[in-house]
Design a protein around this motif. Sequence first.
Motif, PDB file in Angstrom:
ATOM      1  N   ASP A   1       0.834  -1.200   0.000  1.00  0.00           N
ATOM      2  CA  ASP A   1       0.000   0.000   0.000  1.00  0.00           C
ATOM      3  C   ASP A   1       0.874   1.257   0.000  1.00  0.00           C
ATOM      4  O   ASP A   1       0.593   2.230  -0.710  1.00  0.00           O
ATOM      5  CB  ASP A   1      -0.908  -0.034   1.235  1.00  0.00           C
ATOM      6  CG  ASP A   1      -2.124   0.861   1.085  1.00  0.00           C
ATOM      7  OD1 ASP A   1      -2.551   1.069  -0.059  1.00  0.00           O
ATOM      8  OD2 ASP A   1      -2.619   1.353   2.100  1.00  0.00           O
TER       9      ASP A   1
ATOM     10  N   GLN B   1      -5.101  -5.789  -1.486  1.00  0.00           N
ATOM     11  CA  GLN B   1      -6.202  -5.811  -0.522  1.00  0.00           C
ATOM     12  C   GLN B   1      -6.419  -7.197   0.065  1.00  0.00           C
ATOM     13  O   GLN B   1      -6.817  -7.322   1.218  1.00  0.00           O
ATOM     14  CB  GLN B   1      -7.499  -5.289  -1.167  1.00  0.00           C
ATOM     15  CG  GLN B   1      -7.411  -3.851  -1.661  1.00  0.00           C
ATOM     16  CD  GLN B   1      -7.065  -2.838  -0.576  1.00  0.00           C
ATOM     17  OE1 GLN B   1      -6.903  -3.186   0.598  1.00  0.00           O
ATOM     18  NE2 GLN B   1      -6.930  -1.580  -0.948  1.00  0.00           N
TER      19      GLN B   1
ATOM     20  N   GLN C   1     -13.683  -4.743   1.380  1.00  0.00           N
ATOM     21  CA  GLN C   1     -12.733  -3.702   0.995  1.00  0.00           C
ATOM     22  C   GLN C   1     -13.336  -2.753  -0.023  1.00  0.00           C
ATOM     23  O   GLN C   1     -13.143  -1.541   0.044  1.00  0.00           O
ATOM     24  CB  GLN C   1     -11.446  -4.335   0.452  1.00  0.00           C
ATOM     25  CG  GLN C   1     -10.393  -3.307   0.110  1.00  0.00           C
ATOM     26  CD  GLN C   1      -9.995  -2.448   1.308  1.00  0.00           C
ATOM     27  OE1 GLN C   1      -9.683  -2.993   2.377  1.00  0.00           O
ATOM     28  NE2 GLN C   1     -10.024  -1.119   1.165  1.00  0.00           N
ATOM     29  N   ILE C   2     -14.081  -3.301  -0.987  1.00  0.00           N
ATOM     30  CA  ILE C   2     -14.718  -2.420  -1.979  1.00  0.00           C
ATOM     31  C   ILE C   2     -15.697  -1.484  -1.259  1.00  0.00           C
ATOM     32  O   ILE C   2     -15.748  -0.283  -1.535  1.00  0.00           O
ATOM     33  CB  ILE C   2     -15.426  -3.240  -3.089  1.00  0.00           C
ATOM     34  CG1 ILE C   2     -14.379  -4.049  -3.874  1.00  0.00           C
ATOM     35  CG2 ILE C   2     -16.204  -2.323  -4.034  1.00  0.00           C
ATOM     36  CD1 ILE C   2     -14.952  -5.010  -4.907  1.00  0.00           C
TER      37      ILE C   2
ATOM     38  N   ASP D   1     -15.423  -0.490   1.730  1.00  0.00           N
ATOM     39  CA  ASP D   1     -14.600   0.494   2.441  1.00  0.00           C
ATOM     40  C   ASP D   1     -14.171   1.625   1.503  1.00  0.00           C
ATOM     41  O   ASP D   1     -14.227   2.799   1.864  1.00  0.00           O
ATOM     42  CB  ASP D   1     -13.360  -0.206   3.017  1.00  0.00           C
ATOM     43  CG  ASP D   1     -12.821   0.510   4.233  1.00  0.00           C
ATOM     44  OD1 ASP D   1     -13.474   0.454   5.287  1.00  0.00           O
ATOM     45  OD2 ASP D   1     -11.768   1.170   4.102  1.00  0.00           O
ATOM     46  N   ASP D   2     -13.771   1.249   0.296  1.00  0.00           N
ATOM     47  CA  ASP D   2     -13.380   2.263  -0.699  1.00  0.00           C
ATOM     48  C   ASP D   2     -14.576   3.144  -1.053  1.00  0.00           C
ATOM     49  O   ASP D   2     -14.436   4.359  -1.243  1.00  0.00           O
ATOM     50  CB  ASP D   2     -12.864   1.586  -1.986  1.00  0.00           C
ATOM     51  CG  ASP D   2     -11.527   0.873  -1.775  1.00  0.00           C
ATOM     52  OD1 ASP D   2     -10.916   1.055  -0.703  1.00  0.00           O
ATOM     53  OD2 ASP D   2     -11.111   0.118  -2.675  1.00  0.00           O
TER      54      ASP D   2
ATOM     55  N   ASP E   1     -15.292   5.689   1.585  1.00  0.00           N
ATOM     56  CA  ASP E   1     -14.348   6.807   1.527  1.00  0.00           C
ATOM     57  C   ASP E   1     -14.835   7.882   0.549  1.00  0.00           C
ATOM     58  O   ASP E   1     -14.543   9.053   0.718  1.00  0.00           O
ATOM     59  CB  ASP E   1     -12.952   6.301   1.120  1.00  0.00           C
ATOM     60  CG  ASP E   1     -11.882   7.369   1.324  1.00  0.00           C
ATOM     61  OD1 ASP E   1     -11.689   7.786   2.479  1.00  0.00           O
ATOM     62  OD2 ASP E   1     -11.278   7.820   0.328  1.00  0.00           O
TER      63      ASP E   1
ATOM     64  N   ASP F   1      -8.613   8.781   0.073  1.00  0.00           N
ATOM     65  CA  ASP F   1      -7.991   8.093  -1.065  1.00  0.00           C
ATOM     66  C   ASP F   1      -7.878   9.028  -2.265  1.00  0.00           C
ATOM     67  O   ASP F   1      -6.825   9.119  -2.897  1.00  0.00           O
ATOM     68  CB  ASP F   1      -8.804   6.837  -1.456  1.00  0.00           C
ATOM     69  CG  ASP F   1      -8.806   5.806  -0.341  1.00  0.00           C
ATOM     70  OD1 ASP F   1      -7.892   5.859   0.512  1.00  0.00           O
ATOM     71  OD2 ASP F   1      -9.718   4.957  -0.324  1.00  0.00           O
TER      72      ASP F   1
ATOM     73  N   LYS G   1      -4.842   8.063  -4.599  1.00  0.00           N
ATOM     74  CA  LYS G   1      -4.579   6.627  -4.456  1.00  0.00           C
ATOM     75  C   LYS G   1      -5.475   5.791  -5.372  1.00  0.00           C
ATOM     76  O   LYS G   1      -6.677   6.066  -5.473  1.00  0.00           O
ATOM     77  CB  LYS G   1      -4.891   6.238  -3.002  1.00  0.00           C
ATOM     78  CG  LYS G   1      -3.773   5.476  -2.323  1.00  0.00           C
ATOM     79  CD  LYS G   1      -4.022   5.448  -0.850  1.00  0.00           C
ATOM     80  CE  LYS G   1      -4.283   4.054  -0.366  1.00  0.00           C
ATOM     81  NZ  LYS G   1      -4.473   4.002   1.072  1.00  0.00           N
TER      82      LYS G   1
ATOM     83  N   THR H   1      -7.801   2.888  -6.032  1.00  0.00           N
ATOM     84  CA  THR H   1      -8.635   1.996  -5.236  1.00  0.00           C
ATOM     85  C   THR H   1      -9.571   1.292  -6.210  1.00  0.00           C
ATOM     86  O   THR H   1      -9.599   1.627  -7.398  1.00  0.00           O
ATOM     87  CB  THR H   1      -9.500   2.792  -4.226  1.00  0.00           C
ATOM     88  OG1 THR H   1     -10.432   3.583  -4.978  1.00  0.00           O
ATOM     89  CG2 THR H   1      -8.672   3.680  -3.326  1.00  0.00           C
TER      90      THR H   1
ATOM     91  N   SER I   1     -11.621   4.060  -7.726  1.00  0.00           N
ATOM     92  CA  SER I   1     -10.973   4.916  -8.737  1.00  0.00           C
ATOM     93  C   SER I   1     -10.750   4.130 -10.027  1.00  0.00           C
ATOM     94  O   SER I   1     -10.789   4.691 -11.112  1.00  0.00           O
ATOM     95  CB  SER I   1      -9.662   5.492  -8.206  1.00  0.00           C
ATOM     96  OG  SER I   1      -8.656   4.501  -8.152  1.00  0.00           O
TER      97      SER I   1
END
Length: 298
Positions: free
Chosen positions: A164, A181, A222-223, A225-226, A229, A244, A249, A251, A254
């Motif tokens: 990361d 991830q 995790q997705i 979580d992104d 954000d 992010d 970053k 992700t 993005s």
Amino acid sequence: MTDKTEFTAALTTNAEAVTAVLDALLKESDGHENRVIEAMRYVALAGGKRVRPFLVTASAELFGVDRGRALRAAAAVEMVHCYSLVHDDLPAMDDDDLRRGKPTCHIAFDEATAILAGDALLTYAFEVLGDAATHDDASVRADLVVALAQASGQAGMVGGQMIDLYAEDHEFDVPEITRLQRMKTGALIAVSCDMGAILGKASDQARHALRAYAHDVGLAFQIADDLLDVEGDEAEVGKKTGKDANAGKATFVSLLGVERAHEQAEMLSDQAREHLKVFGAEADPLRELSVFVVHRRS
Ligand code: GRG
């Protein structure tokens, strides 16, 4: 499956049980070292969704594991998770001052104490797993220790965190982000299920099914979580959002865009439940969790 409110209540009940175990384990001392214990307690008793502990206890329940034992293993995983949050929030890493809606450990205490609190939470997790109270079979205890160590270290969470940091100034594509991830977040989620299986001396077939489930849930988590954000409300999420994008970053969001990221998370959640077909209704809490992780708001 039960409805959403019932599931949230079950998650809360389990979280309270884990918190009670952590509270009992993290005993204060009247010596000068007590400041680090205060910091450990500040972090470990501060709330959080306790998703990983839920995965441990729900997986253990599939195999009829004693709840007290499962809760000790769940507390150990949560200690590793808490340590990772404390170190991740440090100025040398993400430099965050808000976590779980409260000042981060190094803000509430100081940097040196936060580093020590993280170190002590990590090591205490293994002490708890190695204690005979976690299981009377020493080979089960050894398997728990090895599994959690592998998931936490350079081949798992720490390795993922290293990648990361590298990704901050390198271009990453979807397969590279997926590997990052899987290590950074997925490994601890996967081992949470595996620890339930280890405690219950599960068959290879059951263990494989749980691993496949955990893999998909970890990525879906995790997705989500992104997405939080980008779309989350800072007060509800309990930490800074928009980080992010501000850091430029890469992700899942993005790279895929918001809509496809939502679709991908849903697809992984569906796929996770498919892997549970070898189990009956006793796996419903795990099924419900796979829905919860993609619709959570914090
Ligand atoms: C410093 C060794 C080291 C590792 C850090 C896990 C991690 C690696 C950093 C946390 C930063 C982060 C936002 C990761 C993305 C996913 C994640 C782990 C979110 C936090 O977990 P939740 O949502 O948190 O389960 P709660 O507060 O509910 O426990």
